[in-house]
Write a protein that holds these residues in place. Structure first.
Motif, PDB file in Angstrom:
ATOM      1  N   GLY A 170     -22.534 -49.599 -25.784  1.00  0.00           N
ATOM      2  CA  GLY A 170     -22.178 -50.150 -27.079  1.00  0.00           C
ATOM      3  C   GLY A 170     -21.497 -51.503 -26.975  1.00  0.00           C
ATOM      4  N   PRO A 171     -21.201 -52.122 -28.130  1.00  0.00           N
ATOM      5  CA  PRO A 171     -20.510 -53.413 -28.131  1.00  0.00           C
ATOM      6  C   PRO A 171     -19.104 -53.318 -27.553  1.00  0.00           C
ATOM      7  CG  PRO A 171     -20.680 -52.519 -30.368  1.00  0.00           C
ATOM      8  CD  PRO A 171     -21.521 -51.652 -29.495  1.00  0.00           C
ATOM      9  N   ASP A 172     -18.596 -52.091 -27.421  1.00  0.00           N
ATOM     10  CA  ASP A 172     -17.283 -51.882 -26.830  1.00  0.00           C
ATOM     11  C   ASP A 172     -17.340 -51.798 -25.305  1.00  0.00           C
ATOM     12  OD1 ASP A 172     -18.667 -49.516 -26.661  1.00  0.00           O
ATOM     13  OD2 ASP A 172     -17.186 -48.299 -27.730  1.00  0.00           O
ATOM     14  N   GLY A 173     -18.575 -51.923 -24.744  1.00  0.00           N
ATOM     15  CA  GLY A 173     -18.724 -51.851 -23.304  1.00  0.00           C
ATOM     16  C   GLY A 173     -18.753 -50.436 -22.752  1.00  0.00           C
ATOM     17  N   LYS A 174     -18.718 -49.443 -23.639  1.00  0.00           N
ATOM     18  CA  LYS A 174     -18.728 -48.037 -23.232  1.00  0.00           C
ATOM     19  C   LYS A 174     -20.152 -47.478 -23.258  1.00  0.00           C
ATOM     20  CE  LYS A 174     -14.106 -47.704 -23.363  1.00  0.00           C
ATOM     21  NZ  LYS A 174     -13.241 -47.349 -22.220  1.00  0.00           N
ATOM     22  N   ILE A 175     -20.434 -46.558 -22.339  1.00  0.00           N
ATOM     23  CA  ILE A 175     -21.724 -45.867 -22.327  1.00  0.00           C
ATOM     24  C   ILE A 175     -21.652 -44.690 -23.297  1.00  0.00           C
ATOM     25  CG2 ILE A 175     -23.333 -44.522 -20.904  1.00  0.00           C
ATOM     26  CD1 ILE A 175     -22.273 -46.165 -18.492  1.00  0.00           C
ATOM     27  N   TRP A 176     -22.604 -44.647 -24.226  1.00  0.00           N
ATOM     28  CA  TRP A 176     -22.615 -43.600 -25.244  1.00  0.00           C
ATOM     29  C   TRP A 176     -23.740 -42.588 -25.036  1.00  0.00           C
ATOM     30  CZ3 TRP A 176     -18.943 -42.926 -29.011  1.00  0.00           C
ATOM     31  CH2 TRP A 176     -17.992 -43.950 -29.118  1.00  0.00           C
ATOM     32  N   GLN A 177     -24.741 -42.953 -24.250  1.00  0.00           N
ATOM     33  CA  GLN A 177     -25.881 -42.078 -24.031  1.00  0.00           C
ATOM     34  C   GLN A 177     -26.361 -42.246 -22.583  1.00  0.00           C
ATOM     35  OE1 GLN A 177     -27.743 -44.154 -27.554  1.00  0.00           O
ATOM     36  NE2 GLN A 177     -28.564 -42.120 -27.944  1.00  0.00           N
ATOM     37  N   LEU A 178     -27.011 -41.204 -22.049  1.00  0.00           N
ATOM     38  CA  LEU A 178     -27.509 -41.241 -20.675  1.00  0.00           C
ATOM     39  C   LEU A 178     -29.039 -41.209 -20.689  1.00  0.00           C
ATOM     40  CD1 LEU A 178     -26.709 -41.096 -17.624  1.00  0.00           C
ATOM     41  CD2 LEU A 178     -27.046 -38.613 -17.828  1.00  0.00           C
ATOM     42  N   PRO A 179     -29.721 -42.265 -20.193  1.00  0.00           N
ATOM     43  CA  PRO A 179     -31.188 -42.304 -20.251  1.00  0.00           C
ATOM     44  C   PRO A 179     -31.841 -41.097 -19.568  1.00  0.00           C
ATOM     45  CG  PRO A 179     -30.318 -44.474 -19.700  1.00  0.00           C
ATOM     46  CD  PRO A 179     -29.157 -43.523 -19.652  1.00  0.00           C
ATOM     47  N   ASP A 180     -32.862 -40.562 -20.239  1.00  0.00           N
ATOM     48  CA  ASP A 180     -33.613 -39.422 -19.712  1.00  0.00           C
ATOM     49  C   ASP A 180     -35.086 -39.757 -19.495  1.00  0.00           C
ATOM     50  OD1 ASP A 180     -33.825 -36.247 -19.466  1.00  0.00           O
ATOM     51  OD2 ASP A 180     -35.526 -36.945 -20.635  1.00  0.00           O
ATOM     52  N   GLN A 181     -35.669 -40.557 -20.379  1.00  0.00           N
ATOM     53  CA  GLN A 181     -37.039 -41.025 -20.209  1.00  0.00           C
ATOM     54  C   GLN A 181     -37.167 -42.363 -20.911  1.00  0.00           C
ATOM     55  OE1 GLN A 181     -38.982 -41.310 -23.037  1.00  0.00           O
ATOM     56  NE2 GLN A 181     -37.955 -39.955 -24.475  1.00  0.00           N
ATOM     57  N   GLN A 182     -38.020 -43.212 -20.366  1.00  0.00           N
ATOM     58  CA  GLN A 182     -38.094 -44.584 -20.872  1.00  0.00           C
ATOM     59  C   GLN A 182     -39.531 -45.063 -20.799  1.00  0.00           C
ATOM     60  OE1 GLN A 182     -34.978 -47.060 -19.345  1.00  0.00           O
ATOM     61  NE2 GLN A 182     -36.101 -48.954 -19.620  1.00  0.00           N
ATOM     62  N   PHE A 183     -39.993 -45.661 -21.898  1.00  0.00           N
ATOM     63  CA  PHE A 183     -41.355 -46.185 -21.896  1.00  0.00           C
ATOM     64  C   PHE A 183     -41.440 -47.415 -22.789  1.00  0.00           C
ATOM     65  CE2 PHE A 183     -41.113 -42.717 -24.998  1.00  0.00           C
ATOM     66  CZ  PHE A 183     -41.639 -43.268 -26.156  1.00  0.00           C
ATOM     67  N   ALA A 184     -42.447 -48.227 -22.506  1.00  0.00           N
ATOM     68  CA  ALA A 184     -42.584 -49.514 -23.199  1.00  0.00           C
ATOM     69  C   ALA A 184     -43.815 -49.529 -24.087  1.00  0.00           C
ATOM     70  CB  ALA A 184     -42.684 -50.645 -22.177  1.00  0.00           C
ATOM     71  N   ASN A 185     -43.798 -50.444 -25.025  1.00  0.00           N
ATOM     72  CA  ASN A 185     -44.977 -50.765 -25.813  1.00  0.00           C
ATOM     73  C   ASN A 185     -45.653 -51.959 -25.163  1.00  0.00           C
ATOM     74  OD1 ASN A 185     -46.122 -49.636 -28.166  1.00  0.00           O
ATOM     75  ND2 ASN A 185     -44.150 -49.849 -29.205  1.00  0.00           N
ATOM     76  N   LEU A 186     -46.834 -51.746 -24.621  1.00  0.00           N
ATOM     77  CA  LEU A 186     -47.540 -52.818 -23.940  1.00  0.00           C
ATOM     78  C   LEU A 186     -48.935 -53.007 -24.538  1.00  0.00           C
ATOM     79  CD1 LEU A 186     -46.566 -52.079 -20.218  1.00  0.00           C
ATOM     80  CD2 LEU A 186     -45.556 -53.763 -21.764  1.00  0.00           C
ATOM     81  N   TYR A 187     -49.620 -53.998 -24.027  1.00  0.00           N
ATOM     82  CA  TYR A 187     -51.011 -54.285 -24.416  1.00  0.00           C
ATOM     83  C   TYR A 187     -51.935 -53.466 -23.519  1.00  0.00           C
ATOM     84  CZ  TYR A 187     -55.398 -56.980 -24.617  1.00  0.00           C
ATOM     85  OH  TYR A 187     -56.709 -57.362 -24.721  1.00  0.00           O
ATOM     86  N   TRP A 188     -52.955 -52.839 -24.120  1.00  0.00           N
ATOM     87  CA  TRP A 188     -53.920 -52.005 -23.402  1.00  0.00           C
ATOM     88  C   TRP A 188     -55.324 -52.578 -23.638  1.00  0.00           C
ATOM     89  CZ3 TRP A 188     -58.314 -49.353 -24.659  1.00  0.00           C
ATOM     90  CH2 TRP A 188     -58.730 -48.311 -23.830  1.00  0.00           C
ATOM     91  N   PHE A 189     -56.148 -52.637 -22.582  1.00  0.00           N
ATOM     92  CA  PHE A 189     -57.507 -53.165 -22.788  1.00  0.00           C
ATOM     93  C   PHE A 189     -58.481 -52.547 -21.801  1.00  0.00           C
ATOM     94  CE2 PHE A 189     -55.817 -55.692 -19.388  1.00  0.00           C
ATOM     95  CZ  PHE A 189     -56.877 -56.199 -18.667  1.00  0.00           C
ATOM     96  N   ARG A 190     -59.770 -52.576 -22.185  1.00  0.00           N
ATOM     97  CA  ARG A 190     -60.832 -52.063 -21.339  1.00  0.00           C
ATOM     98  C   ARG A 190     -61.217 -53.121 -20.314  1.00  0.00           C
ATOM     99  NH1 ARG A 190     -63.935 -47.490 -22.768  1.00  0.00           N
ATOM    100  NH2 ARG A 190     -65.131 -48.059 -20.903  1.00  0.00           N
TER     101      ARG A 190
END
Length: 579
Positions: A170-190
């Motif tokens: 957060g803006p207070d420099g404190k961790i509020w959540q612990l990442p469990d899974q992460q994914f991005a929005n990317l471009y996909w093509f054939r």
């Protein structure tokens, strides 16, 4: 009947011989040998970590806890495999429920509003970081790990190894959540179609530049038109140059708040989120924690030219270049579309669903060859004409473990143990290979992913590249995600239905966000509801006082379709690997 066991009931079950499996190093060894391989840890190191979990869990053996997450493959693995392992190793039973994202947000919102303990922990998107750090109904994990939860905090957790930990701070420099899974929005093509010499020549003859990965939206549009209206058919199948969805439903809102406006260039420069204007168009000036408006008349960007352009292009491309019926699909219904094999590219594709795209042909996936080799690639998202260097370029989802103060401490501690188990180094590499949602540097840099990289279409190269920092979640400018997010899909749905123009819809959306933020401001000023970090709206002025001014939203461009620009995929990969 309650699905939770009380301690006395658990003790009774022990007496009648029907208790859950209790803490057991033999169970840990069994799971390490049979399931938790590969791992970045040696088997001895894994056993050491599991021994810590066994000892820390002793006060909670026999307890039954409830956690909630949305439905992506990583969570399916947790709910079906990791819960069994955790119970056998620690003696704590976990009911890991999976619901749709909207239902998860609703449950989180209900627990925050009522202080009733609906679930003992949530995997809750880091998009709510601005909410949690302001309302402070969630547990500040930094203080928790050093204080009340120190006895159940894994000494091998290694927070610096989490690639998205800055998004849960957060803006207070404190961790509020612990990442469990992460994914991005990317471009996909054939990639197989893009590599065809006949199509490359045909495209170059028409547009004057090479068919390749689009760098800007102009090229994306040209490619969409080319495959839809010029190529039309490949191997006897009618094909299309674009895929998206448009059903009037809550997930249409996430489609836009997941950084679509920033891809067009509506934000201010700055990572992980634009300051002063973020990807929702909400203004929050440097040095403050107080949002000051979404409308251009207040210095925001939600209804600014770049944002209106972004919505107009979404609507136009969906109508002109997507398969018939796409506009009537929701997010979940649209997921199987690419595997049908009739779409050339998708500008807004979540890597969370990569496991479905690497399935064999025998399971209905027409984007792999007979040997199972992928025929597609992923690449960075192209940007719109308003985008400038230094702006965020796309969205990254960071589903993160979140604890609430309304959860009794003993249940919170047991849930925290399960959360850490699900992201532990003992477990994470195997879970990452199953779900392909990367949270740890140690996992993505493991040799097992070097070996697998050719079958993952660019995922490994992307996550090992420094470019990944330009894909970020919703940030701290959004003061209350549940309250504001629900406004988006209704207004965007009115564009798809033709009831309102993009400008009209975004004007209404910006005005409604300002109205809600005004009520937040009143609550914060009267009762410190948001810890003094609630909105403080700027007075409304003529939009011309903000448009095109320093730190204001960009003025409308005379030409919103510059020359198309592409890059060869091989050159892109080379650039990543050389950085």
């Amino acid at each position: 009947m309650s699905i939770r066991y009380t301690a006395s009931v658990a003790a009774l079950l022990v007496g009648i011989g029907s208790s859950p499996a209790f803490a057991d190093m033999e169970a840990a060894k069994k799971w390490i040998d049979s399931e938790f391989q590969p791992s970045v840890l040696s088997k001895d190191e894994q056993m050491k970590e599991m021994e810590w979990f066994i000892d820390a869990a002793k006060p909670f053996a026999g307890m039954e806890i409830n956690v909630l997450s949305e439905g992506v493959p990583a969570h399916t693995y947790e709910s079906t495999v990791l819960t069994k392992a955790f119970e056998e190793i620690t003696g704590i039973k976990v009911n890991h429920q999976i619901l749709g994202e909207g239902e998860v947000v609703q449950a989180v919102q209900t627990q925050m509003q009522t202080n009733r303990n609906l679930y003992d922990a949530y995997v809750n998107d880091s998009d709510l970081i601005g909410t949690h750090s302001r309302l402070q109904s969630a547990v500040n994990l930094t203080d928790w790990m050093e204080g009340e939860g120190s006895d159940v905090t894994n000494p091998m957790l290694d927070l610096e190894d989490f690639i998205g930990i800055q998004f849960t701070t957060g803006p207070d420099g404190k961790i509020w959540q612990l990442p469990d899974q992460q994914f991005a929005n990317l471009y996909w093509f054939r990639a197989d179609w893009f590599a065809r010499e006949d199509l490359k020549k045909q495209f170059k003859d028409k547009y004057g530049y090479d068919l390749g990965v689009p760098v800007n939206w102009s090229a994306y549009e040209d490619i969409a038109d080319f495959f839809t209206n010029d190529v039309k058919e490949i191997d006897g199948v009618r094909i299309y140059g674009h895929m998206d969805y448009g059903k009037r439903a809550p997930d249409l809102g996430w489609r836009m708040t997941d950084a679509w406006l920033s891809m067009a260039g509506s934000t201010s420069p700055g990572l992980p989120n634009g300051r002063p204007i973020d990807e929702w168009g909400i203004r929050m000036d440097e040095g403050t924690c107080n949002p000051s408006g979404a409308s251009v008349s207040r210095g925001g960007g939600t209804n600014a030219p770049a944002s209106v352009y972004a919505i107009a292009k979404w609507d136009e491309w969906l109508r002109n270049y997507a398969p018939p019926g796409a506009a009537d699909l929701d997010f979940y219904q649209s997921l199987p579309a690419l595997s049908q094999g009739n779409v050339a590219q998708q500008i807004f594709w979540y890597t969370a669903f990569l496991p479905d795209m690497v399935k064999p042909k025998s399971e209905g996936n027409n984007t792999v060859d007979d040997d199972g080799k992928v025929l597609w690639k992923m690449a960075p998202s192209p940007h719109g004409p308003y985008w400038k260097e230094g702006m965020k370029l796309g969205y990254q989802d960071v589903g993160s473990w979140t604890l609430f103060k309304s959860t009794p401490v003993d249940r919170r501690k047991a849930a925290w143990l399960y959360a850490q188990f699900a992201v532990s180094k003992t477990v994470d590499l195997k879970k990452t290979h199953v779900g392909l949602t990367i949270i740890r540097d140690s996992s993505i840099n493991d040799p097992s992913f070097t070996e697998r990289a050719p079958q993952l279409g660019g995922l490994v190269e992307f996550y090992r590249s420094p470019d990944r920092v330009a894909w970020t979640p919703t940030g701290i400018n959004v003061p209350d995600y549940p309250k504001l997010a629900q406004l988006w899909w209704q207004q965007i749905g009115d564009v798809n239905s033709g009831a309102f123009t993009p400008q009209e819809a975004m004007d209404r959306l910006a005005g409604e966000m300002d109205d809600i933020m005004a009520r937040m401001q009143a609550a914060d000023e009267a009762a410190n509801t948001y810890g003094g970090c609630g909105p403080r709206l700027n007075a409304e002025v003529d939009p011309s006082e903000w448009l095109g001014k320093p730190n204001g939203p960009a003025a409308k461009l005379e030409n919103e379709k510059p020359q198309g620009e592409t890059i060869a995929y091989e050159d892109l990969i080379q650039r990543w690997t050389n950085q």
